[in-house]
Design a protein around this motif. Structure first.
Motif, PDB file in Angstrom:
ATOM      1  N   GLU A 140      70.086 -23.614   1.699  1.00 15.46           N
ATOM      2  CA  GLU A 140      71.012 -23.044   1.029  1.00 15.46           C
ATOM      3  C   GLU A 140      70.952 -24.243   0.569  1.00 15.46           C
ATOM      4  O   GLU A 140      71.333 -25.289   1.048  1.00 15.46           O
ATOM      5  N   GLY A 141      71.491 -24.529  -0.850  1.00 11.86           N
ATOM      6  CA  GLY A 141      72.135 -25.468  -0.954  1.00 11.86           C
ATOM      7  C   GLY A 141      73.565 -25.559  -1.446  1.00 11.86           C
ATOM      8  O   GLY A 141      73.871 -24.363  -1.119  1.00 11.86           O
ATOM      9  N   PRO A 142      74.172 -26.687  -1.714  1.00  8.25           N
ATOM     10  CA  PRO A 142      75.299 -26.615  -1.349  1.00  8.25           C
ATOM     11  C   PRO A 142      75.640 -26.389  -3.309  1.00  8.25           C
ATOM     12  O   PRO A 142      75.546 -26.215  -4.572  1.00  8.25           O
ATOM     13  N   GLU A 143      77.363 -25.695  -3.132  1.00  7.21           N
ATOM     14  CA  GLU A 143      77.983 -25.095  -4.534  1.00  7.21           C
ATOM     15  C   GLU A 143      77.987 -26.843  -5.587  1.00  7.21           C
ATOM     16  O   GLU A 143      77.749 -27.568  -4.987  1.00  7.21           O
ATOM     17  N   ALA A 144      78.758 -26.735  -6.662  1.00  7.85           N
ATOM     18  CA  ALA A 144      78.796 -27.745  -7.028  1.00  7.85           C
ATOM     19  C   ALA A 144      80.179 -28.821  -6.891  1.00  7.85           C
ATOM     20  O   ALA A 144      79.744 -29.831  -6.787  1.00  7.85           O
ATOM     21  N   ASP A 181      68.603 -20.387  -5.862  1.00 13.21           N
ATOM     22  CA  ASP A 181      68.638 -19.628  -4.024  1.00 13.21           C
ATOM     23  C   ASP A 181      68.484 -18.188  -4.032  1.00 13.21           C
ATOM     24  O   ASP A 181      69.508 -17.350  -4.876  1.00 13.21           O
ATOM     25  N   ALA A 182      67.304 -17.223  -4.207  1.00 16.10           N
ATOM     26  CA  ALA A 182      67.165 -16.198  -3.951  1.00 16.10           C
ATOM     27  C   ALA A 182      66.169 -16.030  -3.335  1.00 16.10           C
ATOM     28  O   ALA A 182      64.740 -16.718  -2.945  1.00 16.10           O
ATOM     29  N   ASP A 183      66.542 -14.277  -2.570  1.00 19.27           N
ATOM     30  CA  ASP A 183      64.977 -14.242  -1.168  1.00 19.27           C
ATOM     31  C   ASP A 183      64.833 -14.994  -0.300  1.00 19.27           C
ATOM     32  O   ASP A 183      64.154 -15.125   0.434  1.00 19.27           O
ATOM     33  N   GLY A 184      65.584 -15.681   0.472  1.00 19.88           N
ATOM     34  CA  GLY A 184      66.104 -16.873   1.594  1.00 19.88           C
ATOM     35  C   GLY A 184      65.014 -17.528   0.675  1.00 19.88           C
ATOM     36  O   GLY A 184      65.119 -18.548   2.063  1.00 19.88           O
ATOM     37  N   ARG A 185      65.438 -18.259  -0.044  1.00 24.48           N
ATOM     38  CA  ARG A 185      64.704 -19.417  -0.570  1.00 24.48           C
ATOM     39  C   ARG A 185      65.232 -20.636  -1.523  1.00 24.48           C
ATOM     40  O   ARG A 185      65.992 -19.885  -2.402  1.00 24.48           O
ATOM     41  N   HIS A 186      65.452 -21.724  -0.961  1.00 20.92           N
ATOM     42  CA  HIS A 186      66.500 -23.180  -2.202  1.00 20.92           C
ATOM     43  C   HIS A 186      64.852 -23.351  -2.624  1.00 20.92           C
ATOM     44  O   HIS A 186      64.119 -23.990  -2.241  1.00 20.92           O
TER      45      HIS A 186
END
Length: 205
Positions: A140-144, A181-186
């Motif tokens: 999962e990626g970071p928020e801004a 970020d979608a379907d468990g993929r970043h």
């Protein structure tokens, strides 16, 4: 999808130009010192029929690499090989290479937690006047708001969050960055404009 933004103003970005140049140099020096990866990647490559002024304009190259430290160098080289037919200006190519290596390293070390059995997926495509490099992992990626102000010594010493700080660097190496970020993929999309771009891949920095 969401486009990454940072809490920094133009003055802040201007003050970090030397930081980016120094980090870019150190990253490239590190890659030159490392040996080639022994991992066996998978690769599919399709060159489209589009040609303008003797240059290939349609690309669709996809490959995977094991999530092993050092494979960010392999990712960078394969992407640079893939885009060679486009005939881009060398400075844009170098900056994209740095962005790819940083994004791939984040995917390997933080998205896939260095698990060789979970591949990093990379796509290199052209569409709608854009060159897009997609780097995908299972994290999962970071928020801004997680993006940190750059401190090169802290970065190299491992004292700053690698992924958020890396995205700050990447953002200033390409024309646009998209984080999905979608379907468990970043997925991180690195974008260079092929038509009407700023010509240096610096996102205005």
């Amino acid at each position: 999808s969401r486009q990454l933004s940072t809490p920094f103003g133009e003055a802040d970005l201007a003050q970090t130009s030397d930081v980016f140049a120094e980090l870019e140099r150190r990253v490239l020096d590190r890659f030159q010192q490392e040996g080639a990866s022994s991992a066996e990647p998978t690769l599919t490559r399709t060159l489209g029929s589009g040609v303008q002024n003797g240059r290939v304009t349609d690309l669709d190259v996809r490959f995977t690499l094991p999530s092993e430290t050092g494979n960010e160098r392999e990712a960078m080289q394969r992407v640079l090989d893939a885009i060679a037919p486009l005939g881009l200006e060398s400075r844009r190519v170098d900056r994209l290479g740095t962005a790819v290596s940083e994004a791939a390293m984040n995917a390997i070390e933080h998205g896939n937690q260095g698990r060789a059995d979970i591949p990093v997926e990379i796509e290199v495509v052209t569409a709608g006047g854009e060159l897009v490099v997609r780097i995908r992992d299972v994290g999962e990626g970071p928020e801004a708001a997680d993006v940190e102000s750059p401190d090169i010594e802290a970065k190299l010493a491992g004292l700053q969050k690698p992924r958020g700080w890396g995205l700050f660097l990447i953002k200033n190496m390409v024309d646009e960055i998209r984080v999905i970020d979608a379907d468990g993929r970043h997925t991180v999309e690195l974008v260079l404009q092929l038509e009407g771009g700023d010509g240096d891949g610096s996102n205005g920095a």
